[in-house]
Design an enzyme around this catalytic site. Structure first.
Site, PDB file in Angstrom:
ATOM      1  N   CYS A   2      -8.092  -1.734  -5.338  1.00 54.94           N
ATOM      2  CA  CYS A   2      -9.359  -1.087  -5.633  1.00 54.94           C
ATOM      3  C   CYS A   2     -10.461  -2.073  -5.258  1.00 54.94           C
ATOM      4  O   CYS A   2     -10.198  -3.232  -4.987  1.00 54.94           O
ATOM      5  CB  CYS A   2      -9.460  -0.753  -7.107  1.00 54.94           C
ATOM      6  N   ARG A  27      -9.539  -0.562   1.339  1.00 56.07           N
ATOM      7  CA  ARG A  27      -8.529  -1.124   0.438  1.00 56.07           C
ATOM      8  C   ARG A  27      -7.985  -0.121  -0.557  1.00 56.07           C
ATOM      9  O   ARG A  27      -6.914  -0.296  -1.120  1.00 56.07           O
ATOM     10  CB  ARG A  27      -9.132  -2.274  -0.347  1.00 56.07           C
ATOM     11  N   TRP A  74      -7.664   2.876  -5.904  1.00 60.25           N
ATOM     12  CA  TRP A  74      -6.305   3.187  -5.470  1.00 60.25           C
ATOM     13  C   TRP A  74      -5.528   3.449  -6.755  1.00 60.25           C
ATOM     14  O   TRP A  74      -5.382   2.579  -7.593  1.00 60.25           O
ATOM     15  CB  TRP A  74      -5.691   2.014  -4.704  1.00 60.25           C
ATOM     16  N   ASN A  99     -10.190  -3.292 -11.576  1.00 63.76           N
ATOM     17  CA  ASN A  99      -9.072  -3.448 -10.629  1.00 63.76           C
ATOM     18  C   ASN A  99      -7.927  -4.070 -11.407  1.00 63.76           C
ATOM     19  O   ASN A  99      -8.149  -4.971 -12.218  1.00 63.76           O
ATOM     20  CB  ASN A  99      -9.432  -4.427  -9.507  1.00 63.76           C
ATOM     21  N   GLY A 100      -6.698  -3.635 -11.145  1.00 62.56           N
ATOM     22  CA  GLY A 100      -5.541  -4.242 -11.804  1.00 62.56           C
ATOM     23  C   GLY A 100      -4.811  -3.250 -12.689  1.00 62.56           C
ATOM     24  O   GLY A 100      -5.051  -2.039 -12.613  1.00 62.56           O
ATOM     25  N   GLU A 478       9.697  -3.853  11.764  1.00 61.67           N
ATOM     26  CA  GLU A 478       8.238  -3.700  11.776  1.00 61.67           C
ATOM     27  C   GLU A 478       7.838  -2.408  12.498  1.00 61.67           C
ATOM     28  O   GLU A 478       6.924  -1.702  12.060  1.00 61.67           O
ATOM     29  CB  GLU A 478       7.604  -4.940  12.427  1.00 61.67           C
ATOM     30  N   LYS A 482       5.706   0.535  10.745  1.00 62.39           N
ATOM     31  CA  LYS A 482       4.447   1.047  11.315  1.00 62.39           C
ATOM     32  C   LYS A 482       4.510   2.565  11.445  1.00 62.39           C
ATOM     33  O   LYS A 482       3.585   3.265  11.071  1.00 62.39           O
ATOM     34  CB  LYS A 482       4.160   0.457  12.703  1.00 62.39           C
ATOM     35  N   GLU A 485       4.540   4.397   7.965  1.00 61.36           N
ATOM     36  CA  GLU A 485       3.321   4.189   7.180  1.00 61.36           C
ATOM     37  C   GLU A 485       2.144   5.070   7.652  1.00 61.36           C
ATOM     38  O   GLU A 485       1.380   5.568   6.837  1.00 61.36           O
ATOM     39  CB  GLU A 485       3.063   2.685   7.258  1.00 61.36           C
ATOM     40  N   HIS A 501      28.657   0.818  11.676  1.00 61.92           N
ATOM     41  CA  HIS A 501      29.090   0.650  10.276  1.00 61.92           C
ATOM     42  C   HIS A 501      28.421   1.674   9.367  1.00 61.92           C
ATOM     43  O   HIS A 501      28.424   1.512   8.150  1.00 61.92           O
ATOM     44  CB  HIS A 501      28.786  -0.777   9.807  1.00 61.92           C
ATOM     45  N   LYS A 600      -4.902  -1.381   1.390  1.00 62.35           N
ATOM     46  CA  LYS A 600      -4.806  -2.533   2.274  1.00 62.35           C
ATOM     47  C   LYS A 600      -4.183  -3.745   1.583  1.00 62.35           C
ATOM     48  O   LYS A 600      -3.225  -4.306   2.061  1.00 62.35           O
ATOM     49  CB  LYS A 600      -6.198  -2.876   2.804  1.00 62.35           C
TER      50      LYS A 600
HETATM   51  C1  AGP Z   1       1.696  -3.464   6.683  1.00 64.53           C
HETATM   52  O1  AGP Z   1       1.334  -2.582   7.672  1.00 64.53           O
HETATM   53  C2  AGP Z   1       1.404  -3.137   5.330  1.00 64.53           C
HETATM   54  N1  AGP Z   1       0.337  -2.304   5.105  1.00 64.53           N
HETATM   55  C3  AGP Z   1       1.942  -4.010   4.239  1.00 64.53           C
HETATM   56  O2  AGP Z   1       3.318  -4.025   4.378  1.00 64.53           O
HETATM   57  C4  AGP Z   1       1.419  -5.479   4.128  1.00 64.53           C
HETATM   58  O3  AGP Z   1       1.886  -6.219   5.205  1.00 64.53           O
HETATM   59  C5  AGP Z   1       1.895  -6.066   2.790  1.00 64.53           C
HETATM   60  O4  AGP Z   1       1.334  -5.326   1.747  1.00 64.53           O
HETATM   61  C6  AGP Z   1       1.577  -7.521   2.645  1.00 64.53           C
HETATM   62  O5  AGP Z   1       0.206  -7.750   2.664  1.00 64.53           O
HETATM   63  P1  AGP Z   1      -0.364  -9.220   2.836  1.00 64.53           P
HETATM   64  O6  AGP Z   1       0.023  -9.686   4.197  1.00 64.53           O
HETATM   65  O7  AGP Z   1      -1.851  -9.072   2.687  1.00 64.53           O
HETATM   66  O8  AGP Z   1       0.228 -10.064   1.766  1.00 64.53           O
END
Ligand code: AGP
Length: 605
Positions: A2, A27, A74, A99-100, A478, A482, A485, A501, A600
């Site tokens: 947030c 974020r 968020w 936030n939190g 990765e 991507k 997500e 396997h 984010k």
């Molecule tokens: C990646 O596309 C993500 N949105 C997510 O996995 C991110 O890499 C992860 O939350 C770690 O974030 P950071 O690198 O800011 O610690």
């Protein structure tokens, strides 16, 4: 996750609040809101739409004020709805943003209900608003200081009181909060980025701090209740990151910024050296016997690539752990371990907690590979390397990942130097390769039209499988992350050798199989795995390099990168997968930069 902005000034601060939210919106974007203090009343506007809609509502109601707080959310406790959007009000007298996560919110709610407080939302935040109200007797600072003593969990809060003009009180524990200093005005924010363009004079609050801002001054009290001074620093906030320029989305912009981001990260570095990681690094690097990498998500995958570089080049045993697992498991600590945390934001709650856990076990040689100089991780590690990717706005990490890889490659070479595991000419050759990366990445970006053609086909599929081996298995992981997500297509990644396997059972003509097949020592093995897929009717999408015998044919689509790039090949292959995911999501019409349910920086557990 947030975002918080607050201001106490002698002018209309509503535009500052809205602009701050705009900067933080990437974020967390489930809902947003502001509360301002006008003529001894609190006025609140909230929406489950975006900041642009909030701004329209504010303009419609012609809201102007010199004191206020704002939030972009968020959702953790309670669905994304207007009712659950911050600021939370308590009896029209207190407004609060948070936030939190408050872990003891249930117990506090029961107590407050017994005192007659009525809860309107499902959030843990409303508990704090009522708690502050229950303790308020004309002095907001004391009420907040008393309230936070009763909170368990993580919080950054900003609070205004109806009866206290030109005053905002903030507090933090586990979530970041900064104070911005202007001329006859002060601000509070969860990140200095929110205040870019308003002030670059920033004081960082420490764990347990409570702060009060008034137009002409601010004061801070630490966790023990003592008045403390938090130094105001001039910070360089990257404003350029906020401009979209000719691009359609931030993710696209950030993919195409990678040559620049890599060049900036490597600028001025002629050869690997421990000093690049901090003054004390030479002594520590000479001492360490193993490496432990802790990270989450994409940063974790960077760690998986790095482990192979560290073992190949520096011959140093390396373990990579998902931060959220490591922090809760029994492990065998060793004080001669180099603990490396990798994080774009430097604020990821699990990675930060894993770092603290590692330190609590006596592993005190710590290094952050991070993109944010002012982050908690950079402040809490002894050594650091700052990637210079610039602000990454798109939720899907791209340029942060490739610049992390560049930094980690430098780390492997630096440790190799100290440990004398490579001849000097090999180090020189690898450095030449590393410095050439920006140009090599530009060549991959030129393949965009071919990846758009793949994306058009992917957009019609429900599932996808990604395969890779060795250094490119993390790249398959990765690529799958991507795709899922931002396109919401279910994607899984496997080391290609694992196919038979189990996952081979999933392969039909409806399952596209992306195979990362560079021209390395494992290519023939990967070709056998591809044959297994074709024999079951699976459609192959192969990323390979020039001069391989992987050819386009019925059911086999090939995109060819320029000559094989040796140990740094993962940095190139991942760029192609970023483009594939991006264009698939665009074809599907998704909000690429703000994918559903995500945020984010994951600053809550
Ligand atoms: C990646 O596309 C993500 N949105 C997510 O996995 C991110 O890499 C992860 O939350 C770690 O974030 P950071 O690198 O800011 O610690």
């Amino acid at each position: 996750m947030c975002g918080i902005v607050g201001a106490a000034a002698k002018r209309d601060i509503v535009p500052v609040l809205v602009e701050g939210l705009r900067r933080l919106e990437y974020r967390g974007y489930d809902s947003c809101g502001v509360a301002v203090q006008i003529n001894n009343t609190l006025q609140r506007v909230r929406t489950v739409s975006r900041v642009a809609d909030l701004d329209t509502q504010i303009q419609t109601h012609a809201i102007h004020a010199d004191t206020g707080i704002a939030h972009t959310r968020w959702a953790t406790h309670g669905a994304p709805s207007t009712r659950n959007a911050h600021p939370m009000l308590s009896r029209e007298q207190i407004a609060l943003v948070h936030n939190g996560i408050i872990e003891n919110h249930d117990a506090l709610r029961v107590r407050l209900q017994a005192l007659g407080y009525v809860f309107e939302s499902q959030t843990d935040t409303e508990v704090i608003a009522h708690l502050v109200h229950s303790l308020y007797a004309g002095d907001l600072f004391s009420a907040v200081a008393a309230a936070v003593k009763q909170l368990e969990g993580a919080y950054a809060i900003a609070v205004v009181a109806r009866d206290q003009p030109q005053c905002v009180v903030g507090a933090r524990a586990g979530s970041p909060l900064v104070i911005g200093v202007g001329l006859h005005e002060h601000f509070i924010a969860s990140d200095a980025l929110a205040l870019a363009g308003t002030t670059n004079q920033i004081a960082y609050l420490d764990e347990g701090d409570v702060a009060e801002i008034l137009p002409d001054q601010f004061r801070v009290q630490n966790a023990h209740g003592d008045a403390v001074v938090r130094t105001v620093q001039t910070v360089r906030v990257d404003e350029s990151g906020a401009a979209l320029g000719p691009y359609r989305h931030y993710m696209q912009k950030e993919i195409f910024e990678q040559p620049r981001a890599l060049a900036d990260t490597l600028e001025g570095i002629e050869s690997p050296a421990p000093e690049l990681f901090g003054e004390q690094a030479p002594a520590y690097f000479a001492r360490v016997k193993q490496v432990l990498v802790l990270a989450c998500g994409t940063s974790y995958y960077a760690g998986l690539v790095a482990a192979q570089w560290l073992e190949t080049l520096a011959k140093i045993p390396t373990r990579v752990e998902i931060a959220s697992e490591y922090r809760y498991r029994e492990s065998v600590p060793d004080p001669d371990t180099l603990v490396v945390v990798i994080s774009q934001s430097g604020e990821t709650a699990d990675t930060l907690a894993a770092l603290r856990h590692a330190r609590s076990l006596g592993q005190t040689i710590t290094l952050a590979i991070c993109n944010v100089a002012s982050s908690a991780m950079v402040r809490e590690t002894q050594l650091r390397f700052l990637t210079r990717a610039g602000a990454e706005i798109g939720v899907a990490s791209t340029k942060a990942f490739t610049t992390q890889l560049a930094a980690l490659f430098l780390l492997a070479l630096s440790l190799a130097k100290v440990r004398n595991t490579l001849p000097e000419q090999t180090i020189v050759a690898q450095m030449r390769h590393l410095r050439h990366l920006p140009r090599a990445v530009s060549a991959v970006l030129a393949l965009e039209p071919q990846l758009m053609a793949w994306a058009a086909r992917f957009a019609t599929r429900q599932h996808a499988l990604f395969l890779g081996r060795g250094l490119h298995y993390p790249i398959a992981l990765e690529g799958a992350l991507k795709l899922k997500e931002i396109s919401y297509i279910h994607a899984e990644a496997y080391p290609a050798g694992e196919l038979k396997h189990g996952p081979l059972a999933l392969v039909t003509d409806a399952m596209p199989v992306v195979t990362v097949a560079p021209n390395d020592a494992l290519l023939e093995k990967v070709r056998s795995n591809m044959a297994e897929v074709r024999a079951r009717g699976g459609e192959l999408y192969v990323l390979t390099d020039a001069h391989t015998q992987v050819l386009t044919e019925e059911g086999v689509h090939v995109v060819r990168l320029a000559a094989h790039y040796g140990l740094l090949s993962p940095v190139l292959h991942v760029v192609a997968l970023q483009l594939l995911a991006y264009h698939t999501a665009v074809t599907l019409g998704h909000d690429v930069d703000k994918p559903r349910n995500l945020a984010k920086s994951v600053t809550v557990e």
